[in-house]
Design an enzyme around this catalytic site. Structure first.
Site, short mmCIF file in Angstrom:
data_model
loop_
_atom_site.label_atom_id
_atom_site.label_comp_id
_atom_site.label_asym_id
_atom_site.label_seq_id
_atom_site.Cartn_x
_atom_site.Cartn_y
_atom_site.Cartn_z
N HIS A 87 1.40 -1.40 -6.34
CA HIS A 87 1.32 -2.91 -6.98
C HIS A 87 -0.01 -2.98 -7.93
O HIS A 87 -1.03 -2.70 -7.56
CB HIS A 87 1.10 -4.09 -5.97
CG HIS A 87 2.54 -4.22 -5.16
ND1 HIS A 87 2.55 -4.42 -3.95
CD2 HIS A 87 3.74 -4.42 -5.68
CE1 HIS A 87 3.80 -4.96 -3.57
NE2 HIS A 87 4.58 -4.49 -4.48
N GLU A 90 -3.68 -4.68 -7.18
CA GLU A 90 -4.14 -4.16 -6.04
C GLU A 90 -5.25 -3.04 -6.08
O GLU A 90 -5.12 -1.84 -5.82
CB GLU A 90 -3.17 -3.89 -4.70
CG GLU A 90 -2.37 -5.21 -4.59
CD GLU A 90 -1.31 -4.61 -3.51
OE1 GLU A 90 -1.05 -3.70 -3.24
OE2 GLU A 90 -0.29 -5.50 -3.43
N ARG A 147 1.74 -7.28 -10.96
CA ARG A 147 2.29 -6.62 -9.54
C ARG A 147 2.91 -5.74 -10.03
O ARG A 147 2.83 -4.61 -9.24
CB ARG A 147 2.85 -7.66 -8.68
CG ARG A 147 3.43 -7.31 -7.67
CD ARG A 147 4.05 -8.39 -6.87
NE ARG A 147 4.93 -7.98 -5.92
CZ ARG A 147 4.58 -7.95 -4.32
NH1 ARG A 147 3.25 -8.13 -4.13
NH2 ARG A 147 5.42 -7.50 -3.60
N HIS A 218 -2.14 -0.61 0.34
CA HIS A 218 -2.05 -2.22 -0.28
C HIS A 218 -3.30 -2.81 -0.16
O HIS A 218 -4.05 -2.47 0.52
CB HIS A 218 -0.69 -2.83 0.10
CG HIS A 218 0.64 -2.00 -0.21
ND1 HIS A 218 1.47 -2.72 -1.08
CD2 HIS A 218 1.03 -0.96 0.12
CE1 HIS A 218 2.66 -1.76 -1.30
NE2 HIS A 218 2.22 -0.90 -0.53
N GLU A 292 -2.91 -2.82 4.45
CA GLU A 292 -3.14 -3.88 3.67
C GLU A 292 -4.78 -3.95 3.61
O GLU A 292 -5.25 -4.37 4.79
CB GLU A 292 -2.62 -5.16 4.25
CG GLU A 292 -1.15 -5.08 3.88
CD GLU A 292 -0.64 -5.39 2.48
OE1 GLU A 292 -1.49 -5.73 1.67
OE2 GLU A 292 0.86 -5.15 2.26
#
Length: 363
Positions: A87, A90, A147, A218, A292
């Site tokens: 993405h 990020e 994104r 991510h 994440e």
């Protein structure tokens, strides 16, 4: 004299290039051109264990490259996969891949280190930026929070981009995904319709029997996600994935006190389909996780640069816990099996010798 001067100039240029690579700032975000140059520098500085492999192209025809890191033994080796930057917005994700590579190379050079043992037995395949087009686009004015990739819409839709983490062939298009090409979670026209997702799939399909671990990095939310994104599916080794993930989160908390929650996406985030994590587990790769990274929403995708180092330090601790686990599970069990085989053979040999002795004495 001219030859000596020429050699001297070349040495100065080489020294300057090495110095430039040595001062690569791991506490800053870098545009893709700098990351690409950094990859070349890593190869030049570590030619004995590093190679660059091009395994696909983006929609805009840019190369998708990974750094393959490990000793060249001539044998088929097991693989740890890591990708960053799926993405575009990020940015902490590619920053972590750079940090991760720096760390494993430094640890490898320490005589007798566990990393040196690992690199004899496994290769690390690390893609610092998977969504190259999107990442480059996110560096333009006003597009920081982009994104998706940069493929154009189809039919009457004039919007750009497919969410690459909804485009893998893992219960594609069933839940947590949009059919509106203007949506941030648009899953594409079909599974693997994006060249980026198709490239990862094609490359790993040829090697999946050797891949022990799939890590995709991510942000944000401070989570460790295990398969699956579809709440109606459960990974066959769910219990083991949770055990390893929870232990990794515990290690991460020790570094800077940050808590990371562990679970499936439906349990701790939201349901989704078409993720690379889920595809990897469905393909037979036993361990598959999404990290994440920081934070919990204060800065979100625009994490300040002064948080890069602590974020990378804690994420490295968690990643290495998982990597150590899969390495021990694979190679310690293999060693134990070999030891058992040797012991069994020795025992059988002793029994046979005893039988022969008894038989000879009988006569």
């Amino acid at each position: 004299m001219m030859l000596a001067s020429l050699v001297g100039m070349l040495l100065l240029q080489m020294g300057a290039a090495t110095m430039e690579r040595a001062i690569h700032d791991y506490n800053a975000y870098h545009p893709y051109t700098e990351i690409d140059s950094w990859m070349t520098g890593i190869l030049i500085d570590n030619p004995d264990i590093v190679s660059i492999e091009r395994y696909g192209q983006t929609y805009e025809k840019r190369d998708i490259n990974l750094l393959r890191i490990g000793e060249r033994t001539g044998a088929m080796k097991k693989v740890v996969w890591m990708d960053c930057g799926i993405h575009a917005r990020e940015w902490i994700s590619p920053a972590f891949c750079q940090y991760f590579i720096k760390q494993i190379l430094q640890e490898y050079r320490v005589h007798g280190s566990r990393m040196a043992v690992m690199m004899k037995e496994m290769d690390f395949y690390v893609t610092p930026v998977l969504n190259v087009d999107g990442y480059i686009y996110s560096w333009l004015n006003g597009t920081r929070l982009w994104r998706k990739n940069r493929s154009p819409g189809t039919g009457s839709c004039s919007c750009y981009g497919t969410d690459l983490n909804r485009n893998f062939n893992a219960t594609w298009g069933t839940i947590g995904v949009s059919t509106d090409c203007c949506s941030e979670t648009y899953g594409g026209t079909a599974a693997l319709s994006s060249p980026e997702a198709a490239s990862v799939t094609r490359y790993l399909e040829q090697r999946k029997a050797d891949v022990l671990l799939f890590l995709t990095i991510h942000s944000y939310g401070q989570l460790i996600l295990v398969p699956y994104g579809n709440p109606n599916l459960t990974a066959p080794n769910y219990g083991q994935l949770m055990k390893v993930g929870l232990a990794a989160a515990a290690e991460m908390k020790k570094v800077h006190g940050m808590s990371y929650r562990v679970g499936t996406s439906p349990d701790i985030l939201y349901p989704n389909s078409g993720s690379s994590r889920d595809w990897a587990r469905l393909a037979g790769i036993p361990y598959s996780f999404t990290f994440e990274l920081r934070d919990n929403g204060t800065f979100g995708f625009e994490l300040p640069e002064d948080q890069i180092q602590p974020t990378c330090e804690e994420a490295y601790s968690g990643a290495m816990h998982i990597i150590n686990h899969v390495h021990r599970e694979q190679f310690n069990s293999s060693s134990q099996q070999s030891a058992v085989s040797v012991a069994t053979a020795s025992l059988l040999g002793a029994l046979l010798a005893t039988c022969v002795t008894v038989a000879n004495n009988a006569f």
